[in-house]
Design an enzyme around this catalytic site. Structure first.
Site, mmCIF file in Angstrom:
data_model
loop_
_atom_site.group_PDB
_atom_site.id
_atom_site.type_symbol
_atom_site.label_atom_id
_atom_site.label_comp_id
_atom_site.label_asym_id
_atom_site.label_seq_id
_atom_site.Cartn_x
_atom_site.Cartn_y
_atom_site.Cartn_z
ATOM 1 N N HIS A 83 42.066 40.047 36.229
ATOM 2 C CA HIS A 83 41.709 39.878 37.634
ATOM 3 C C HIS A 83 42.804 40.417 38.559
ATOM 4 C CE1 HIS A 83 40.106 38.346 41.265
ATOM 5 N NE2 HIS A 83 40.535 37.105 41.215
ATOM 6 N N CYS B 168 40.119 37.684 47.048
ATOM 7 C CA CYS B 168 39.634 38.206 45.765
ATOM 8 C C CYS B 168 38.326 38.987 45.893
ATOM 9 C CB CYS B 168 39.460 37.070 44.770
ATOM 10 S SG CYS B 168 40.921 36.034 44.630
#
Lengths: 139, 388
Positions: free
Chosen positions: B333, B84
Site C-alpha cells: 500500500h 489513501c
C-alpha cells in the site's frame, strides 16, 4: 492581569491553542467537561466546536452533566504512533452517553478485556506538572 | 458535452521496501512499459501526480520532479492529494479534464516512498490524518481507527476474528502469485489468526504494508483511443463520497457511509448493478476494511459479508473475486500508488494478462475499484468496462 496557565489536551500535545479552546481547557482543568451549543439553532457538539456545523453561528460552552456512558467501541493500541510509544499498550474507547453524545478517550483502569456495551464513568486526569489535562473513561 | 474516456495503457513498479530507488526512479519504472508500448512523451498532453504524503521523503512539489524525470517537463502537470484515495482522486481529476476536452491524452502517475522512516514514525505521520485536536492526542493510529470499526462489527454481528484471518489468507494466497507484490508469501490460517497484536482486535496480518512503489495509467478521449490500443478499458462509472471527519461522529461503525454513497453514484452512472461486476479491487488497508467493502459495494447485505468469506466467493472462481493481486495486504500500500495500481490490475485482468493463470479471472467485462482515504473521509469508486 494574571498570566494564563499553559494547558494542553490529552497525552500528546496539539499546540494550536485558540482563545475558544483555551477557555474550554480551563473548564477541563476544573474537571468540567464542556460541550458547545449553537446560539441560533441549538445544535450541540462534543467535542465542542466554535462554529455551528449547520449555520456557522458562534457556539457557547455548556457543561455536560452526564457522568455515565456505555462503551460503543474500543481498540487496544499495542503498536502506537511514535509520540505515544512510551504509553503502549493503551485502550482508546468511544463512550456513548444516554443523551447520544459520544466522547473518545482512554480507559485507564481496566483489569480485564473491554466489552462493547460495558458501563463507563467519566473521569479526569492531569500530568504531574499540571500542564496536560484530559478526560478519561473509567470502568 | 462529456466525452467518453478509456484507460489505454498502464505500468507498474515492483512494490516493496525499495531502498534501491527514490520516488523518481519508481516513477520511471512505472512509465517504462508504457513508453515501450510506443506511448512516448510527445503523445501525452499533460499529467497528474498522485502523491499522498510528502512528509515521508520531504520532497515538496513532487509533480515537477516526476514530470521532469520522465521527460514530461514541458507538459502541464499537477499534484492531487486526498490521503489513501489519492490514486483514484487523481484519475478522477484527469478524467474530468479529458472528458471536458481540455486534453486528449493524460498520464496518471501514482507513487509513494514510505520506508525512509521507521514504522513508528510512519504510524505517527499517518495518525496525523486524524483530527489533530481531538483524536491525535489520544494516539489513535491508522490501524486503531479500523480496529474501532472491527470491535463494533464483531460485537454487533457476533463475528469471530477467524473471518478476518481468512481474508488475510486469501490476500496472501494471491499475493504469492504476483511478482510485483511487496510480501509475496502464503500464510496459514493459524498464523494469520494468532499473529502478534497491533491494535486489538487487529493483529499483524490484518494490516496492510508500509510500501514503496509506483503505478501509472494513460487515459485517452474516445476519438483518440484507437491510436493507442484496440483493447480500451472504458471508464463507465465514477462515484465519490465522503464521511464525517471524527470517527466517533459516524452513525454506524459497521459501514463507511461515504463508500456506500460513492458506490451508489458509480453504479448509477454506469447503469449497472452489483451483480454485474465480475471482479473488484477493494481498499483492504485492513482486513475489516475489505469485509465492510463487500457490504458497502453491494456484494452482500449488511452483516452478511462473512458469508462471502466462508464460501470463498471472493476467490477467482467465486461469485465476486476480490483483490486477486494480493490487495493492499500482500501486494502493498504505497499510498499514492494504490488507486492507480487497482486500475492497472483491472486492466490487466480484463486483457487476460495476469502473470500466472492461477490468479487470472475469467471473462471480466466489468471491474470495480473501491479506494478509501483515511478511515472513510474520502472514497472513490470506479466502474470499468471492457471495450472489445
Amino acid at each position: 492581569m494574571a498570566e494564563k496557565k499553559e494547558l494542553y489536551l490529552g497525552y500528546s500535545t496539539d499546540k494550536a491553542i485558540t482563545p475558544f479552546f483555551q477557555n474550554w481547557l480551563e473548564f477541563l482543568d476544573q474537571e468540567k467537561l464542556m460541550k458547545s451549543k449553537c446560539g441560533k439553532c441549538g445544535a450541540e457538539y462534543l467535542p465542542p466546536r466554535q462554529h455551528c456545523q449547520k449555520d456557522m453561528s458562534e457556539c457557547t460552552l455548556a457543561e455536560v452533566s452526564e457522568r455515565e456512558a456505555k462503551l460503543y467501541s474500543y481498540v487496544i493500541v499495542d503498536f502506537a504512533p511514535e509520540s505515544l510509544s512510551s504509553k503502549q499498550p493503551y485502550v482508546v474507547a468511544i463512550g456513548e452517553f444516554p443523551s447520544g453524545l459520544r466522547l473518545t478517550a482512554h480507559i485507564t483502569n481496566l483489569t480485564s478485556m473491554p466489552e462493547v456495551g460495558m458501563k463507563l464513568k467519566l473521569g479526569f486526569d492531569k500530568s504531574p506538572d499540571g500542564k496536560m489535562v484530559t478526560y478519561r473513561w473509567l470502568v | 458535452m462529456v466525452r467518453r474516456v478509456a484507460v489505454v495503457a498502464g505500468g507498474h513498479s515492483k512494490f516493496g521496501k525499495r531502498y534501491d530507488a527514490t520516488m523518481r526512479e519508481l516513477c520511471a519504472e512505472a512509465y517504462k512499459p508504457i513508453y515501450d508500448e510506443g506511448i512516448t512523451q510527445d503523445r501525452i498532453d499533460a499529467s497528474v501526480l498522485s502523491y499522498a504524503a510528502s512528509q515521508f521523503t520531504g520532497q515538496g512539489a513532487g509533480s515537477a520532479l516526476m514530470a521532469d524525470y520522465i521527460g514530461l517537463q514541458e507538459k502541464p502537470h499537477l499534484r492531487v492529494e486526498s490521503a489513501c484515495t489519492t490514486g483514484t482522486a487523481s484519475l478522477r481529476a484527469a478524467w474530468g479534464m479529458v472528458a471536458a476536452g481540455l486534453y486528449d491524452v493524460m498520464l496518471v502517475m501514482g507513487v509513494e516512498q514510505m520506508n525512509r522512516v521507521s514504522s513508528a514514525t510512519a504510524t505517527e505521520y499517518m495518525s496525523r490524518a486524524g483530527d489533530m485536536r481531538w483524536e491525535y492526542p489520544y494516539g489513535i493510529s491508522f490501524p486503531a481507527f479500523y480496529a474501532l470499526m472491527a470491535s463494533r462489527y464483531m460485537s454487533e454481528y457476533n463475528m469471530p476474528h477467524d473471518i478476518l484471518a481468512k481474508i488475510a489468507v486469501k490476500s496472501h494466497f494471491y499475493g504469492a502469485q504476483n511478482p510485483k507484490a511487496h510480501l509475496p508469501k502464503e500464510i496459514p490460517f493459524e498464523e494469520a489468526n494468532n499473529a502478534i497484536p497491533i491494535c486489538r482486535p487487529l493483529n499483524l496480518y490484518d494490516c496492510s504494508l508500509i510500501t514503496d512503489g509506483a503505478a501509472a495509467v494513460v487515459i485517452a478521449a474516445e476519438d483518440r483511443v484507437k491510436e493507442f490500443t484496440d483493447r480500451p478499458m472504458w471508464i463507465k462509472g465514477i462515484g465519490a463520497g465522503a464521511s464525517e471527519n471524527m470517527i466517533q461522529d459516524r452513525p454506524s461503525l459497521t459501514t463507511i457511509p461515504g463508500a456506500k454513497r460513492a458506490a451508489k453514484a458509480a453504479y448509477k452512472m454506469a447503469g449497472i448493478e452489483p451483480k454485474d461486476i465480475n471482479m473488484a479491487q477493494v481498499h483492504d488497508c485492513f482486513t475489516i476494511a475489505e469485509l465492510i467493502a463487500y457490504e458497502d459495494c453491494g456484494f452482500a447485505e449488511p452483516g452478511k459479508g462473512p458469508e462471502i468469506v466462508e464460501n470463498k466467493e471472493n476467490y477467482i472462481d467465486g461469485r465476486i473475486p476480490v483483490n486477486c493481486d494480493g490487495g493492499l495486504k500482500s501486494k502493498g500500500h504505497p499510498l499514492g500508488a494504490t488507486g492507480v495500481s487497482m486500475t492497472y490490475e483491472i486492466m490487466k485482468q480484463m486483457r487476460g494478462e495476469a502473470e500466472k493463470s492461477s490468479r487470472q479471472i475469467k471473462d471480466v467485462k466489468y471491474g470495480l475499484a473501491h479506494n478509501v482515504g483515511q478511515s472513510g473521509q474520502f472514497v472513490n469508486v470506479f466502474i470499468f468496462e471492457r471495450g472489445w
